[in-house]
Design an enzyme around this catalytic site. Structure first.
Site, PDB file in Angstrom:
ATOM      1  N   GLY A  83       0.791  -1.217   0.000  1.00 35.38           N
ATOM      2  CA  GLY A  83       0.000   0.000   0.000  1.00 35.38           C
ATOM      3  C   GLY A  83       0.825   1.270   0.000  1.00 35.38           C
ATOM      4  O   GLY A  83       2.042   1.264   0.209  1.00 35.38           O
ATOM      5  N   HIS A 349      20.724  18.234 -50.553  1.00 33.36           N
ATOM      6  CA  HIS A 349      19.937  17.137 -51.128  1.00 33.36           C
ATOM      7  C   HIS A 349      20.595  15.779 -50.901  1.00 33.36           C
ATOM      8  O   HIS A 349      21.800  15.623 -51.095  1.00 33.36           O
ATOM      9  CB  HIS A 349      19.772  17.289 -52.649  1.00 33.36           C
ATOM     10  CG  HIS A 349      19.596  18.671 -53.136  1.00 33.36           C
ATOM     11  ND1 HIS A 349      18.398  19.341 -53.071  1.00 33.36           N
ATOM     12  CD2 HIS A 349      20.475  19.533 -53.703  1.00 33.36           C
ATOM     13  CE1 HIS A 349      18.549  20.551 -53.581  1.00 33.36           C
ATOM     14  NE2 HIS A 349      19.802  20.692 -53.967  1.00 33.36           N
ATOM     15  N   TYR A 373      32.204   4.523 -41.406  1.00 37.61           N
ATOM     16  CA  TYR A 373      32.218   3.279 -40.634  1.00 37.61           C
ATOM     17  C   TYR A 373      32.805   2.159 -41.479  1.00 37.61           C
ATOM     18  O   TYR A 373      32.374   1.936 -42.615  1.00 37.61           O
ATOM     19  CB  TYR A 373      30.783   2.937 -40.207  1.00 37.61           C
ATOM     20  CG  TYR A 373      30.640   1.710 -39.354  1.00 37.61           C
ATOM     21  CD1 TYR A 373      31.360   1.560 -38.175  1.00 37.61           C
ATOM     22  CD2 TYR A 373      29.754   0.700 -39.709  1.00 37.61           C
ATOM     23  CE1 TYR A 373      31.210   0.436 -37.377  1.00 37.61           C
ATOM     24  CE2 TYR A 373      29.589  -0.427 -38.914  1.00 37.61           C
ATOM     25  CZ  TYR A 373      30.323  -0.555 -37.755  1.00 37.61           C
ATOM     26  OH  TYR A 373      30.165  -1.661 -36.968  1.00 37.61           O
ATOM     27  N   ARG A 426      37.729   9.309 -60.065  1.00 38.54           N
ATOM     28  CA  ARG A 426      36.754   8.496 -60.796  1.00 38.54           C
ATOM     29  C   ARG A 426      37.390   8.011 -62.085  1.00 38.54           C
ATOM     30  O   ARG A 426      38.404   8.538 -62.542  1.00 38.54           O
ATOM     31  CB  ARG A 426      35.498   9.318 -61.106  1.00 38.54           C
ATOM     32  CG  ARG A 426      35.733  10.520 -61.981  1.00 38.54           C
ATOM     33  CD  ARG A 426      34.425  11.192 -62.384  1.00 38.54           C
ATOM     34  NE  ARG A 426      34.662  12.303 -63.291  1.00 38.54           N
ATOM     35  CZ  ARG A 426      34.418  13.585 -63.021  1.00 38.54           C
ATOM     36  NH1 ARG A 426      33.937  13.917 -61.830  1.00 38.54           N
ATOM     37  NH2 ARG A 426      34.656  14.525 -63.906  1.00 38.54           N
TER      38      ARG A 426
END
Length: 452
Positions: A83, A349, A373, A426
Site C-alpha cells: 500500500g 539534397h 564506418y 573516378r
C-alpha cells in the site's frame, strides 16, 4: 514557500502489469521524458528542499533514472508492496530528518505541475496538518470522493462506501498529499491495514488527522493534470495532453506553427524568436532552435542545435550531435549524425553526413556520402571553409578536404585534399562514336524471327 524546508517523496515502486511491458511503468516516455522524470522535475528544488524516490525491489533502472534526472535524490526500496502508506514509510529515514513540509507525489502522473505542488504547501504554512489534491471528474465513478465541510476536508469516501448523495460529488481524490512535517511521521505510522487486502492506505490519514483535532484541507487542480498512467491507452492520452500543453507554450512564446496538431515536441525543446515549424515535424529530446530558424515539413530532430536563420528539411533527419551554425542549410532527404555545420554551410539534397565537421560556407552536393564506418570503428571527415564537394561523391573517412578545395562529381576520395586543390577520383570517360547505333542494330537483328 519562503523560509520553509520541504521533502518531496515520489512513489515509483509499482510493477505496472497493465502496461504489458518489460519496461518499468515509470520509465515509459511522454514527450521525450520518462513519466518519472516529469514528476521529479516538477518537485520543489533549491535551498531547503530535499527529494526521495521509493522504488521496487530489483528496479535499479528506476533508481538510476531518478539519479540521472535529479542527482540530489535519495532512493529507498519498498521490499513488499503493501500500500501507499507502507511505500511512504520506506523513506522513513528521510522523513525523520524533519522538513517543515512533506509532499507525496506519484511517479506515474507526468502531467503534474511544479505550480500545483507549490500550491499544496500554502495551507500547511497557514496551519493545516494535511492537504489533499482534488479534481472535479467528468465521470467520478470509481474515484474516492472528497467530503468537504466549511472548506475543511472531513473524509475521503471510496465509491463502494459512499451514500447516494456522496456519489453525486464530483470532487475526487487525486492521491497527491502534503503533510506538516512536524506531525507527518506520527500520523502515517498510525495508519492500519484493517481492510480486505491487508494494505496500508495513505487515504486513511484524513480520518487520523480529524480524530486528532487537526485540520485537513483540499487544493483543486484539473483532471488532466492528475492523470495516472496504468495502460498504454492512458499513456497515449497523456502524450496527447502534454503535446497540446507544449504546443500552446510554444505558440505563446512566438513560435509559428502552420498546423500545430501535426507537430510533436519534447518537454525540453527550446525555441528562439521568430521560429517557424511547418506541418508534420517531430522534435525529440535535447533540441534547441535559435531565432529565425525554419524547420520544414516531415523533418525529425533529436539532440540537435539549430542556429540563427538556419533551415532544416523538408524530409531531413538530424540525429544526436548535430549542430547547425547561423544560416546553415540541411535540405531534403539529408541525414546528419555527430555533425557540425558552420555558418552558411549547405547540404541541400540526398546526403549522409556523419562524424563530420563542415566549415563555413562549404557546399556539399547532392548524393554525397561521408563513409564513416568500416565495420569496426567510426572515423571523422573534416571539410574546410568554402570547400565544394560535387554531387555523388564518397568521402572515405578519416579524410580532410581543405579550405576552398573542390571535389569533382562522382569522386571517391580516400586521401586528404589540400587547401584550394581539385580532387577527382573516378574512372576516365570514354566515348565510342556510333556504338549505340551498332548495338541497337545487333539487338534488333537477333530478335527477327528465323525463317526455314
Amino acid at each position: 514557500m519562503t523560509g520553509r524546508s520541504c521533502l518531496t517523496i515520489v512513489l515509483a515502486a509499482g510493477e505496472g502489469t497493465r502496461m504489458r511491458s518489460s519496461l518499468p511503468k515509470v520509465l515509459h516516455p511522454v514527450a521525450g521524458q520518462t513519466l518519472l522524470a516529469h514528476v521529479l522535475t516538477a518537485a520543489p528544488s533549491g535551498p531547503g528542499t530535499s527529494l526521495a524516490a521509493v522504488v521496487g525491489p530489483g528496479h535499479e533502472a528506476v533508481a538510476d533514472e531518478a539519479r540521472h534526472v535529479r542527482p540530489d535524490v535519495m532512493t529507498f526500496v519498498q521490499h513488499e508492496r503493501l500500500g501507499t502508506a507502507h511505500a511512504v514509510l520506506a523513506a522513513r529515514e528521510a522523513i525523520a530528518r524533519g522538513a517543515d513540509d512533506l509532499v507525496i507525489a506519484f511517479g506515474d502522473t507526468p502531467l503534474i505541475s511544479a505550480d500545483t505542488l507549490a500550491r499544496m504547501r500554502a495551507p500547511l504554512q497557514a496551519g493545516a496538518s494535511l492537504v489533499v489534491l482534488g479534481f472535479h471528474a467528468a465521470d467520478p465513478t470509481g474515484y474516492g470522493r472528497l467530503i468537504v465541510d466549511n472548506g475543511r476536508l472531513t473524509a475521503i469516501r471510496e465509491q463502494a462506501d459512499a451514500s447516494a448523495d456522496e456519489r453525486s460529488i464530483t470532487l475526487c481524490n487525486a492521491g497527491v498529499m502534503a503533510f506538516d512535517g512536524k506531525t507527518a511521521l506520527q500520523i502515517i505510522e498510525k495508519i492500519g491495514n484493517a481492510n480486505s487486502k491487508g494494505e496500508y492506505y495513505l487515504t486513511d490519514a484524513v480520518s487520523i488527522v480529524r480524530e486528532s483535532g487537526l485540520t485537513a484541507a483540499v487544493i483543486e487542480t484539473s483532471e488532466d493534470e492528475v492523470r495516472g498512467i496504468n495502460t498504454k491507452a492512458q499513456l497515449a492520452e497523456a502524450e496527447q495532453v502534454m503535446q497540446a500543453r507544449l504546443r500552446k507554450e510554444a505558440l505563446d512564446a512566438g513560435v509559428t506553427m502552420v498546423a500545430p496538431d501535426t507537430v510533436f515536441l519534447a518537454a525540453d525543446t527550446s525555441f528562439g524568436k521568430d521560429v517557424t515549424i511547418e506541418p508534420y515535424v517531430v522534435i525529440g529530446p535535447g533540441v534547441t532552435i535559435a531565432d529565425g530558424a525554419v524547420i520544414h515539413s516531415f523533418s525529425h530532430l533529436v539532440q540537435a542545435s539549430i542556429g540563427r536563420n538556419a533551415s532544416v528539411g523538408p524530409y531531413a533527419r538530424l540525429r544526436p550531435g548535430t549542430s547547425l551554425g547561423e544560416g546553415a542549410r540541411v535540405g531534403n532527404f539529408v541525414e546528419t549524425k555527430a555533425a557540425v555545420l558552420e555558418a552558411g554551410a549547405k547540404v541541400n539534397h540526398l546526403t549522409y553526413v556523419g562524424d563530420a565537421h563542415i566549415g563555413a560556407n562549404a557546399n556539399i552536393g547532392a548524393g554525397t556520402i561521408t563513409c564513416n564506418y568500416d565495420g569496426f570503428g567510426k572515423y571523422r571527415t573534416e571539410i574546410g571553409e568554402g570547400a565544394f564537394v560535387g554531387s555523388n561523391s564518397s568521402l572515405v573517412a578519416p579524410v580532410k578536404i581543405g579550405a576552398g578545395a573542390y571535389v569533382g562529381s562522382g569522386s571517391v576520395v580516400t586521401r586528404n585534399v589540400p587547401d584550394d586543390a581539385l580532387a577527382v577520383g573516378r574512372g576516365q570517360q570514354t566515348v565510342r562514336e556510333g556504338w549505340a547505333r551498332r548495338f541497337r542494330e545487333m539487338k534488333l537483328l537477333a530478335k527477327k524471327p528465323k525463317t526455314g
